[in-house]
Design an enzyme around this catalytic site. Structure first.
Site, mmCIF file in Angstrom:
data_model
loop_
_atom_site.group_PDB
_atom_site.id
_atom_site.type_symbol
_atom_site.label_atom_id
_atom_site.label_comp_id
_atom_site.label_asym_id
_atom_site.label_seq_id
_atom_site.Cartn_x
_atom_site.Cartn_y
_atom_site.Cartn_z
ATOM 1 N N THR A 4 -31.971 -54.030 15.374
ATOM 2 C CA THR A 4 -32.265 -55.374 14.952
ATOM 3 C C THR A 4 -31.346 -56.259 15.727
ATOM 4 O O THR A 4 -30.162 -56.011 15.817
ATOM 5 C CB THR A 4 -32.082 -55.535 13.442
ATOM 6 O OG1 THR A 4 -33.105 -54.793 12.826
ATOM 7 C CG2 THR A 4 -32.223 -56.980 13.046
ATOM 8 N N ASN B 197 -29.648 -41.750 20.235
ATOM 9 C CA ASN B 197 -30.978 -41.913 19.660
ATOM 10 C C ASN B 197 -31.708 -40.605 19.387
ATOM 11 O O ASN B 197 -32.733 -40.598 18.720
ATOM 12 C CB ASN B 197 -31.824 -42.810 20.561
ATOM 13 C CG ASN B 197 -31.372 -44.241 20.460
ATOM 14 O OD1 ASN B 197 -31.451 -44.837 19.395
ATOM 15 N ND2 ASN B 197 -30.844 -44.775 21.544
ATOM 16 N N THR C 251 -32.639 -38.003 10.354
ATOM 17 C CA THR C 251 -32.872 -38.766 9.114
ATOM 18 C C THR C 251 -32.808 -37.830 7.919
ATOM 19 O O THR C 251 -33.142 -36.672 8.021
ATOM 20 C CB THR C 251 -34.263 -39.430 9.145
ATOM 21 O OG1 THR C 251 -35.192 -38.538 9.718
ATOM 22 C CG2 THR C 251 -34.225 -40.703 9.942
#
Lengths: 402, 402
Positions: free
Chosen positions: B188, B397, B402
């Site tokens: 973001t 990355n 997760t």
């Protein structure tokens, strides 16, 4: 019905091939390939859209306008790109040398190059190599021809099919080289298809466009488009089936399906050999309003470095996939979007489902992974293929020094 | 004349800030930031074009239409994206809680979030954090506010300038966070600017669009556009200079230049902090027919994984740069194209020059590298900023699970 057979570009009747070591590649491996049709063949080709198109692209683009061809000559080790007027003259000379030794017209020879850019072709080596290749042409020459078009490819790429056309067995074969961007300068995606079907040139071109749009144009290794990309097809009619000259006929439909199968087969092989690839990703977008929107959304996912590194890390990072769909430019609606990975529903109505994490981990650990995104907006779908983004990719493309 | 000063977003008169640890981030670090103007401020903002826009984007987009605001509340650790109707209600509640504790209207509060997606905000922690932040608001609170908007950022990003407007000293300050895509889901890019200039809201919006088009829209870390991107500006007029309400005035020109300077300063800091970046690349395209074509060509180069890995490897691979210009979609002409790296001419008329290889190696080994491409077609130019593509990018990355 398509039957897969061996033999690649020499599987169809009346085609011969050769691959020779001309000394262009520093490695000393095969670097000139020649494909020859014993009789005149209808020709069709598609070329890179890169505005910096290489000299061989310019020469072949003119040649293919004649609609017939007898040969394709390809060299690796030097792309003959960004080489100015001299490069253009060299590409023309390559066609002329090939034409002379084969006894055909220069405009019946398509030329392709791949390798280093900004460097002139060693024309003495090219000339000697072309002569040798012509002398070595044979029905079993495809193996060496395959070697001669490889650059950073780690395996040769070919396929062939047999199918019935108007009651006659017909063959189509193809070979291709890499799409991972090439040591030291850029990728070149080259593919050549031969068939002993008889197809009028304009109809052949139409079938090629359709096939490429659903195969080579649906893959992405790193999103870069080369100066030298070319797909060519020769149809010499030696199988004896009637000429296909009507794109509305059943015969056209059958032939076009076979050509598409060859192109998809080769395109998938290129993705599997993507530089540093550890995963083969099939990304399908359904529920789009149009094919072009489906493709646009799927390609945004396929090209996202974030998605590609996540799959390298075997991380089912659905947020990055939805994010890529979101910025694709397709007017999607979050609340209508669904996502499945390996058949496991991950997202429904734009929100995470309570999926089986262990099952998903198993899916993510496989070499081949299918990703399906349903936009929930319409009837159209598109499938693209890509690979992951690994340390090895950075190594291959970052560690080379010109 | 702009004078760089300290203080960031609290440098302008009448602004206070705070950053508190609300327990949203697993690390336990600051995760709620609050910016407050003692008096009503003109407000302008720009938001992500991603179709999967996050809930706070939707709420802030509505709020800023009123043209005035008093506060901006930002949380990190949770993006409140892909969270459905509950997420939208949570973002509205965030604004309402902030409004209540500050004694202003809910539509006077802009909301922003960054962090993990697909997860609901922990509203009890948010509520407690907002109360604490309001209590801790101060003229020196920007340091903690900077910490609170960081995610994978490795350093806080802020700047401030003082300049004269109608004879009155005026200040403008800003802060920003990351553009490298964010652990675990997406980037973001957030930026907030405060100024004690007095600027009418429509004029402020115009100046913001102009500034963003030449700063945040001219950077690329990995080409992905987040669901949560937002740039907001508050102008409270506390410096006492006359209101700028005419975009054709000299005062507008001065203010717009200052706003642009803040945005470019912050944008460059974001690129310098790109995930895994080892190089800062300034890519300028000159000789284009239009600004938009110049930008398109420059962005194609900035986004090319091949170019980015080459610079990581300190390889002056000009072929990859020309190739990217070639596929950018801009109708360039190879024979008119020139390229210089670090001021050293590498390509002229589309062909390699005989450049000093040792001098070029020195240029390539520097942290900051300027690349200039002259298309030779017209008067327009554009500059974009990007970073290289390293092993570390793949690691950051690809290795997160997760």
């Amino acid at each position: 019905m398509l039957k897969e057979i061996g033999g690649g570009i020499t599987a169809p009747k009346g085609f011969m091939a050769a691959g020779v070591k001309a000394g262009i590649k520093k490695s000393g491996k095969e670097d000139i390939a020649l494909i020859y049709s014993k009789t005149p063949a209808s020709a069709a080709a598609l070329f890179t859209t890169n505005a910096m198109a290489a000299a061989p692209v310019i020469v072949s683009r003119q040649a293919v306008k004649h609609g017939t061809a007898r040969a394709i000559v390809i060299n690796s080790g030097c792309a003959n790109a960004c080489t100015g007027p001299q490069g253009l003259a060299d590409a023309r000379t390559m066609a002329e040398l090939t034409a002379t030794v084969l006894g055909v017209a220069p405009h019946e020879v398509l030329v392709a190059s791949t390798g280093i850019i900004g460097v002139h072709l060693p024309m003495d080596k090219i000339a000697a190599g072309i002569k040798q290749a012509a002398a070595e042409l044979s029905e079993t020459g495809q193996e060496k021809a395959l070697q001669a078009i490889m650059t950073t490819d780690t395996f040769p790429k070919s396929c062939a099919y047999e199918f019935m056309l108007s009651g006659v067995p017909v063959r189509i074969g193809g070979m291709a080289k890499g799409a991972g961007m090439i040591h030291p300068n850029m990728a070149t995606m080259l593919a050549f298809v031969t068939t002993d079907a008889a197809v009028a040139a304009p109809v052949l071109q139409k079938a090629l466009i359709e096939a490429v749009n659903l195969s080579f144009n649906m893959i992405s290794v790193d999103g870069d488009t080369s100066t030298n990309d070319m797909v060519g097809v020769l149809a010499n009619g030696q199988a004896g089936a009637p000429v296909i000259d009507n794109a509305d006929s059943e015969e056209y439909r059958i032939f076009a399906a076979a050509l598409k199968a060859v192109c998809i087969n080769l395109a998938k092989q290129i993705v599997r050999d993507g530089e540093g690839a550890t995963k083969f990703l099939e990304i399908t977008v359904t529920g789009a309003e149009t094919f072009s929107q489906a493709k646009q959304a799927a390609m945004a996912v396929a090209k996202s470095p974030l998605v590609k590194t996540a799959f390298f890390g075997e991380d089912p990072n659905w947020g990055r996939i939805l994010c890529a769909v979101g910025y694709s430019g397709v007017p999607v609606q979050s609340e209508k979007t669904a996502l499945a990975i390996g058949g496991i529903p991950i997202v429904r109505s734009g929100m995470a489902t309570s999926f089986d994490e262990q099952a998903l981990r198993k899916v993510m650990s496989a070499r081949d992974i299918a990703i399906t995104i349903d936009l929930g907006l319409g009837p159209a779908a598109a499938t693209v293929w890509t690979c992951d983004f690994s340390y090895e990719y950075v190594k291959i493309n970052g560690e080379y020094h010109t």
